[in-house]
Design an enzyme around this catalytic site. Structure first.
Site, PDB file in Angstrom:
ATOM      1  N   ARG A   1      11.862  -2.591  11.102  1.00  0.00           N
ATOM      2  CA  ARG A   1      10.967  -2.001  12.103  1.00  0.00           C
ATOM      3  C   ARG A   1      10.704  -2.971  13.251  1.00  0.00           C
ATOM      4  O   ARG A   1      10.718  -4.178  13.056  1.00  0.00           O
ATOM      5  CB  ARG A   1       9.629  -1.632  11.434  1.00  0.00           C
ATOM      6  CG  ARG A   1       9.732  -0.386  10.608  1.00  0.00           C
ATOM      7  CD  ARG A   1       8.547  -0.085   9.732  1.00  0.00           C
ATOM      8  NE  ARG A   1       7.281  -0.714  10.084  1.00  0.00           N
ATOM      9  CZ  ARG A   1       6.182  -0.618   9.338  1.00  0.00           C
ATOM     10  NH1 ARG A   1       6.194   0.105   8.226  1.00  0.00           N
ATOM     11  NH2 ARG A   1       5.075  -1.212   9.686  1.00  0.00           N
TER      12      ARG A   1
ATOM     13  N   LYS B   1       0.832  -1.213   0.000  1.00  0.00           N
ATOM     14  CA  LYS B   1       0.000   0.000   0.000  1.00  0.00           C
ATOM     15  C   LYS B   1       0.870   1.268   0.000  1.00  0.00           C
ATOM     16  O   LYS B   1       0.582   2.206  -0.731  1.00  0.00           O
ATOM     17  CB  LYS B   1      -0.912   0.041   1.249  1.00  0.00           C
ATOM     18  CG  LYS B   1      -1.886  -1.117   1.341  1.00  0.00           C
ATOM     19  CD  LYS B   1      -2.848  -0.949   2.512  1.00  0.00           C
ATOM     20  CE  LYS B   1      -2.182  -0.962   3.878  1.00  0.00           C
ATOM     21  NZ  LYS B   1      -1.541  -2.248   4.241  1.00  0.00           N
TER      22      LYS B   1
ATOM     23  N   ARG C   1      11.892  -6.571   4.394  1.00  0.00           N
ATOM     24  CA  ARG C   1      11.708  -5.133   4.222  1.00  0.00           C
ATOM     25  C   ARG C   1      12.624  -4.345   5.156  1.00  0.00           C
ATOM     26  O   ARG C   1      12.837  -4.725   6.296  1.00  0.00           O
ATOM     27  CB  ARG C   1      10.251  -4.787   4.522  1.00  0.00           C
ATOM     28  CG  ARG C   1       9.910  -3.351   4.230  1.00  0.00           C
ATOM     29  CD  ARG C   1       8.500  -3.189   3.800  1.00  0.00           C
ATOM     30  NE  ARG C   1       7.597  -3.105   4.931  1.00  0.00           N
ATOM     31  CZ  ARG C   1       6.304  -2.825   4.809  1.00  0.00           C
ATOM     32  NH1 ARG C   1       5.762  -2.686   3.618  1.00  0.00           N
ATOM     33  NH2 ARG C   1       5.551  -2.750   5.858  1.00  0.00           N
TER      34      ARG C   1
ATOM     35  N   ARG D   1      -9.052   0.684   9.248  1.00  0.00           N
ATOM     36  CA  ARG D   1      -8.510  -0.647   9.544  1.00  0.00           C
ATOM     37  C   ARG D   1      -9.538  -1.522  10.257  1.00  0.00           C
ATOM     38  O   ARG D   1      -9.267  -2.681  10.527  1.00  0.00           O
ATOM     39  CB  ARG D   1      -7.394  -0.484  10.501  1.00  0.00           C
ATOM     40  CG  ARG D   1      -5.923  -0.563  10.301  1.00  0.00           C
ATOM     41  CD  ARG D   1      -5.212  -1.300   9.333  1.00  0.00           C
ATOM     42  NE  ARG D   1      -3.871  -1.622   9.757  1.00  0.00           N
ATOM     43  CZ  ARG D   1      -2.778  -0.914   9.477  1.00  0.00           C
ATOM     44  NH1 ARG D   1      -2.853   0.180   8.786  1.00  0.00           N
ATOM     45  NH2 ARG D   1      -1.605  -1.341   9.887  1.00  0.00           N
TER      46      ARG D   1
HETATM   47  P1  AMP Z   1       1.277   0.271   9.056  1.00  0.00           P
HETATM   48  O1  AMP Z   1       2.551   0.952   8.750  1.00  0.00           O
HETATM   49  O2  AMP Z   1       0.111   0.835   8.287  1.00  0.00           O
HETATM   50  O3  AMP Z   1       1.379  -1.231   8.954  1.00  0.00           O
HETATM   51  O4  AMP Z   1       0.938   0.596  10.595  1.00  0.00           O
HETATM   52  C1  AMP Z   1       1.820   0.245  11.625  1.00  0.00           C
HETATM   53  C2  AMP Z   1       1.060   0.091  12.925  1.00  0.00           C
HETATM   54  O5  AMP Z   1       0.405   1.322  13.271  1.00  0.00           O
HETATM   55  C3  AMP Z   1      -0.058  -0.950  12.909  1.00  0.00           C
HETATM   56  O6  AMP Z   1       0.418  -2.251  13.145  1.00  0.00           O
HETATM   57  C4  AMP Z   1      -0.943  -0.439  14.037  1.00  0.00           C
HETATM   58  O7  AMP Z   1      -0.394  -0.732  15.298  1.00  0.00           O
HETATM   59  C5  AMP Z   1      -0.866   1.072  13.850  1.00  0.00           C
HETATM   60  N1  AMP Z   1      -1.915   1.579  12.929  1.00  0.00           N
HETATM   61  C6  AMP Z   1      -1.713   2.156  11.711  1.00  0.00           C
HETATM   62  N2  AMP Z   1      -2.885   2.514  11.154  1.00  0.00           N
HETATM   63  C7  AMP Z   1      -3.846   2.150  12.042  1.00  0.00           C
HETATM   64  C8  AMP Z   1      -5.267   2.240  12.033  1.00  0.00           C
HETATM   65  N3  AMP Z   1      -5.943   2.784  10.995  1.00  0.00           N
HETATM   66  N4  AMP Z   1      -5.936   1.752  13.111  1.00  0.00           N
HETATM   67  C9  AMP Z   1      -5.280   1.226  14.172  1.00  0.00           C
HETATM   68  N5  AMP Z   1      -3.951   1.095  14.228  1.00  0.00           N
HETATM   69  C10 AMP Z   1      -3.217   1.571  13.176  1.00  0.00           C
END
Ligand code: AMP
Length: 215
Positions: free
Chosen positions: A162, A13, A127, A88
């Site tokens: 990460r 994404k 990654r 999400r």
């Molecule tokens: P991502 O980089 O989008 O995978 O987000 C990393 C982390 O941020 C996720 O594993 C969640 O802990 C948190 N996170 C990001 N977006 C959301 C969301 N829309 N709702 C809840 N937690 C989020």
């Protein structure tokens, strides 16, 4: 364009969103990036979010909606936006629908990036991300390594794995996705807003999304 990108962690994404912003000046809004910057800066939001993120759990909906209500009203969103990693959960999608109605914003569609599970697992474990919060370039040690091992090609900062990309956190993130986020496919499908793209290459997916936007 006004798009939601839906897809499992590792579906690409972030990469697809970045490529789409080059198309018409729409901004990428990644709740993950916003939260990671808050954690790095040690803000109140970052302190509340860090433990959830490190475990691979979702941050509470109320925190996310607070961020998004403010973010979507910033002037740079007027040209368009690509939502990457939000919504999400079903409650987030319901609240987003209310927020968009209040702001009089219509989405083009929800692009669901469909990627086989083995491809996702491979991508997540290989990654690397630039540690500079204002860069956050994404690399893959197999398919897209930085020019110099461990150093971001764009800004020379260190590239890192990460905290939420350990094997345990990845397994948890994928389970959380199946449980809480995958139901959004049905949610948006039912209201006729969903378009699914088999997404093995980001460039092809971007071309497919552009075609769908023109159609
Ligand atoms: P991502 O980089 O989008 O995978 O987000 C990393 C982390 O941020 C996720 O594993 C969640 O802990 C948190 N996170 C990001 N977006 C959301 C969301 N829309 N709702 C809840 N937690 C989020």
């Amino acid at each position: 364009m006004r798009l939601i990108l839906l897809g499992a962690p590792g579906a690409g994404k972030g990469t697809v969103a970045k490529l789409l912003t080059e198309f018409d000046g729409s901004v990428q809004i990644s709740t993950g990036d916003i939260l990671r910057s808050a954690v790095k800066e040690g803000t109140a939001l970052g302190k509340k979010a860090k433990d959830y993120m490190d475990r691979g759990d979702l941050v509470p909906d109320s925190l996310i909606m607070e961020i998004m209500e403010a973010r979507l009203q910033e002037p740079d969103c007027q040209k368009g936006f690509i939502l990457d990693g939000f919504p999400r959960t079903i409650p987030q999608a319901e609240d987003l629908a209310k927020l968009l109605a209040k702001l009089n914003i219509k989405l083009d569609f929800v692009a669901n990036l469909d990627v086989p599970r083995d491809v996702i697992l491979d991508r997540l474990t290989t990654r690397r991300t630039c540690s500079n919060p204002t860069c956050q370039a994404i690399y893959n040690i197999k398919s897209n390594p930085p020019k110099e091992d461990g150093t971001c090609t764009l800004c020379d900062h260190q590239t890192i794995q990460r905290d939420d990309e350990t094997e345990e956190a990845i397994t948890n993130r994928l389970e959380t996705y199946n449980l809480k986020t995958a139901p959004l496919i049905g949610f948006y499908g039912k209201i006729g807003m969903l378009k699914t793209f088999l997404s093995l290459s980001s460039k092809d997916t971007v071309a497919d999304i552009k075609k769908a936007l023109k159609a």
